[in-house]
Design a protein around this motif. Structure first.
Motif, PDB file in Angstrom:
ATOM      1  N   ALA A  75       0.767  -1.217  -0.149  1.00  0.00           N
ATOM      2  CA  ALA A  75       0.205  -0.017  -0.095  1.00  0.00           C
ATOM      3  C   ALA A  75       1.097   1.167  -0.032  1.00  0.00           C
ATOM      4  O   ALA A  75       0.541   2.190  -0.934  1.00  0.00           O
ATOM      5  N   GLU A 114      -1.692   8.146   5.635  1.00  0.00           N
ATOM      6  CA  GLU A 114      -2.278   6.739   5.618  1.00  0.00           C
ATOM      7  C   GLU A 114      -3.140   6.912   6.929  1.00  0.00           C
ATOM      8  O   GLU A 114      -4.090   5.873   6.819  1.00  0.00           O
ATOM      9  N   GLY A 131      -9.753   3.895   3.297  1.00  0.00           N
ATOM     10  CA  GLY A 131      -9.124   2.393   2.645  1.00  0.00           C
ATOM     11  C   GLY A 131      -8.821   2.802   1.102  1.00  0.00           C
ATOM     12  O   GLY A 131      -8.531   3.772   0.752  1.00  0.00           O
ATOM     13  N   LEU A 132      -8.478   1.493   0.481  1.00  0.00           N
ATOM     14  CA  LEU A 132      -7.946   1.387  -0.804  1.00  0.00           C
ATOM     15  C   LEU A 132      -8.509   0.440  -1.698  1.00  0.00           C
ATOM     16  O   LEU A 132      -7.845  -0.385  -2.179  1.00  0.00           O
ATOM     17  N   ILE A 137      -5.252   3.891   5.472  1.00  0.00           N
ATOM     18  CA  ILE A 137      -4.768   3.181   4.418  1.00  0.00           C
ATOM     19  C   ILE A 137      -3.820   2.170   5.246  1.00  0.00           C
ATOM     20  O   ILE A 137      -3.031   2.838   5.929  1.00  0.00           O
ATOM     21  N   HIS A 177     -10.322   5.157  -4.824  1.00  0.00           N
ATOM     22  CA  HIS A 177      -9.659   5.548  -3.602  1.00  0.00           C
ATOM     23  C   HIS A 177      -8.314   5.758  -3.791  1.00  0.00           C
ATOM     24  O   HIS A 177      -8.069   6.534  -2.532  1.00  0.00           O
ATOM     25  N   TYR A 178      -7.645   5.825  -4.650  1.00  0.00           N
ATOM     26  CA  TYR A 178      -6.419   6.209  -4.590  1.00  0.00           C
ATOM     27  C   TYR A 178      -6.241   7.700  -4.934  1.00  0.00           C
ATOM     28  O   TYR A 178      -5.078   8.412  -4.555  1.00  0.00           O
TER      29      TYR A 178
END
Lengths: 306, 304
Positions: free
Chosen positions: B94, B247, B163-164, B252, B169-170
């Motif tokens: 991640a 993060e 989250g990812l 993340i 989500h990025y």
């Protein structure tokens, strides 16, 4: 003697009305006066100065303006919006945000300026000695600098904070251990180039000692770049404190700092974005203004910027 | 050049050694036992400490730890009862994804904005770009991330912030990470690019009738890119420490979030292991950037 005043020879006597042609009408100003005039012409720098003075005043006098303390909780005002009683509202424990912002300004500005001064001192002494002595001393000191510099300072600061406990003193220690590096490098470079100049040799010939040459002759001439470097240390330290408090190793509750206020507002950011806005606005404005101020001072001190 | 590269590597190794030593003793300085908890008796703590070798003299522990690190073992997280290396392996994907994307975005957008700022004739656009650069340099990373969350996540509800799980989500975390470096890179490119634009060989290229793009990329940028490459080292360090905040704000599951939660749990061995890992990555990155600079620019002979 007689021939030289005759017309047609090398020189002619000047006409009486031209006698004052080389008179300089503007009184010559000192370096500081000129620098401050240059500074005042720079709008962004003056804006920065005004904002910093505003926050400094807030830090000094703000808490006396309202009848609250930074940890006084008032259940009737939990998450209250701004009102006449609480100018900027109250947080999730019913604590007055304005007072907490003032205490945050105290901590931020104190850490910013105190750490900058400590780093100034260490950086000047070590960088000066390294540059002036040269040889083995220089090599050893610069290797130490390389080694400290290679690791991100945030790691040191976090580890030191955890080892020494969360308070202003350990933040200061944490910021200062890697913080003097930039200053030392700057000073060393300046001293190395300055010590080859004639006035340094002249001082040596006149019998001045090493300490006197280094601090009274060389360091004084490096003052411009040193001050510029200094003005970048302050926002950096303020940023570090905010970051640490936000991550949770900085100033601990109930003491207020801008970073810890952001941290505690984070939970309800979608419901009460205003609580987040005040501390973030304060941090950004302060760092902004300090950058403007630093640039302005740097430009003002540079005599080529006439 | 080989000699200097070896010298750099030696300094890197020395730095690593100092980092391990300093972090080890700092962590041992920290108050309390790592096993202290509400329902753990003193006997339990003593036996656990014996099991992990914490009852031995400090110096022996240090030698033991060094030996372990050299074998690629960063110890065990006492709180989570899992090896630090396993935690790093779990969090690395991640962090790497976000970091690399942010790095690419910072490089491409930063260089683009820098060129635009140097070559535009519109004062308005120049003013806009200068204000962005100042803003990007001044705003702390967590402030940018929070603003993005409030505006796009809470008010507009346009993009997910936790989250990812999908490509969408990025977007926000990558922008949050790249915001500062974009500003720094565009500043660097602007100053070196406008300097290179004044050079005679640019006039020459124009006189030869080369296209605008060819001149810009092949002739000017090639000569203006070096400071940007030098900045890559600090940029990697910035992205790694930035990941602490980004993060944890965007939840993340990467190394940064692990580090922050290790700090707040007072999970000392995990902090120790992650510090050494992050420090090591940055030392290696700086080394590679130094070598890359010498390869890109033959004028650099490493003579300091």
């Amino acid at each position: 003697m007689e021939t030289s005043t005759k017309k047609g020879f090398w020189f002619e006597p000047i006409e009486p009305e031209l006698q004052n042609s080389e008179f300089i009408a503007i009184s010559s100003k000192g370096f500081l006066a000129e620098a401050s005039a240059r500074f005042l012409r720079n709008k962004r720098a003056v804006f920065g100065l005004v904002i910093i003075v505003f926050f400094a005043a807030m830090a000094l006098f703000g808490p006396f303006l309202v009848p609250y303390t930074y940890d006084g909780q008032d259940p009737a005002f939990v998450n209250a919006p701004p009102s006449a009683a609480h100018w900027l509202g109250a947080d999730k424990f019913g604590r007055d945000i304005f007072v907490r912002l003032c205490y945050g300004a105290r901590i931020s500005l104190f850490i910013g300026f105190a750490s900058a001064l400590i780093n100034l001192f260490i950086g000047c002494v070590l960088g000066g000695i390294s540059g002036y002595a040269g040889g083995k001393v220089d090599i050893i000191l610069m290797r130490v600098v390389d080694i400290i510099y290679a690791v991100p300072s945030m790691l040191y600061v976090i580890l030191i904070m955890m080892a020494l406990g969360a308070n202003t003193k350990s933040i200061l220690i944490g910021i200062c251990i890697p913080g003097w590096i930039g200053m030392a490098r700057q000073v060393r470079g300046q001293i190395i180039s300055l010590k080859q100049q004639e006035f340094s040799m002249a001082a040596l010939v006149l019998g001045a000692g090493d300490g006197r040459i280094l601090f009274k002759h060389l360091m004084i001439n490096a003052i411009g770049p040193i001050i510029v470097q200094l003005t970048f240390l302050v926002p950096q330290a303020i940023f570090t404190e905010a970051f640490l408090s936000f991550v949770g190793v900085g100033i601990s509750a109930p003491m207020a700092s801008w970073g810890s206020m952001c941290q505690s507002a984070r939970e309800f950011i979608t419901l009460y974005p205003l609580q987040m806005l005040w501390p973030t606005l304060s941090i950004s404005l302060t760092i902004f203004s300090l950058n403007f101020l630093g640039e302005g001072i740097g430009d003002a001190l540079n005599p080529r910027n006439k | 050049m080989l000699k200097t590269i070896i010298k750099r590597i030696l300094i890197g190794v020395a730095t690593m050694f100092v980092l391990i030593t300093v972090t080890f003793f700092l962590v041992r300085l920290m108050p309390g036992s790592p096993f202290e908890a509400e329902n753990v008796s003193t006997q339990m703590i003593a036996s656990l400490e014996k099991e992990y070798g914490l009852d031995q003299p400090l110096f022996n522990q240090y030698v033991l730890y060094l030996e372990k690190v050299l074998h690629g073992d960063l110890g065990i997280s006492y709180k989570k009862n899992i090896s630090v290396v396993a935690l790093i392996a779990r969090g690395m994907p991640a962090t790497m994804q976000i970091g690399l994307l942010a790095f690419l975005m910072a490089a491409v957008v930063g260089i683009g904005l820098g060129i635009w700022q140097a070559s535009t004739k519109s004062g308005f656009i120049r003013g806009l770009l200068v204000s962005y650069a100042t803003l990007g340099v001044s705003l702390p990373g967590f402030v940018t991330a929070l603003l993005l969350i409030v505006v796009f996540g809470a008010w507009l509800q346009a993009l997910p912030v936790v989250g990812l799980t999908s490509p969408k989500h990025y977007i926000l975390p990558v922008i949050a990470q790249a915001f500062g470096p974009i500003a720094t890179i565009s500043r660097l490119v602007k100053s070196t690019y406008s300097e290179a634009m004044q050079m005679d060989y640019v006039t020459m290229a124009r006189a030869k009738g080369l296209s605008k793009w060819q001149i810009s990329l092949k002739h000017i940028l090639k000569n203006a890119i070096l400071p940007v490459i030098t900045y890559f080292g600090p940029a990697i360090a910035f992205l790694l420490t930035g990941s602490f905040v980004v993060e944890s704000l965007f939840s993340i599951p990467g190394i940064g979030k692990e580090f922050v939660s290790a700090i707040s749990n007072r999970d000392y061995t995990l902090v120790l292991g992650l510090s050494i890992f992050i420090g090591g990555v940055i030392i290696i990155a700086n080394l590679l950037v130094d070598i890359l600079c010498a390869i890109v620019d033959p004028r650099i002979k490493f003579n300091d």
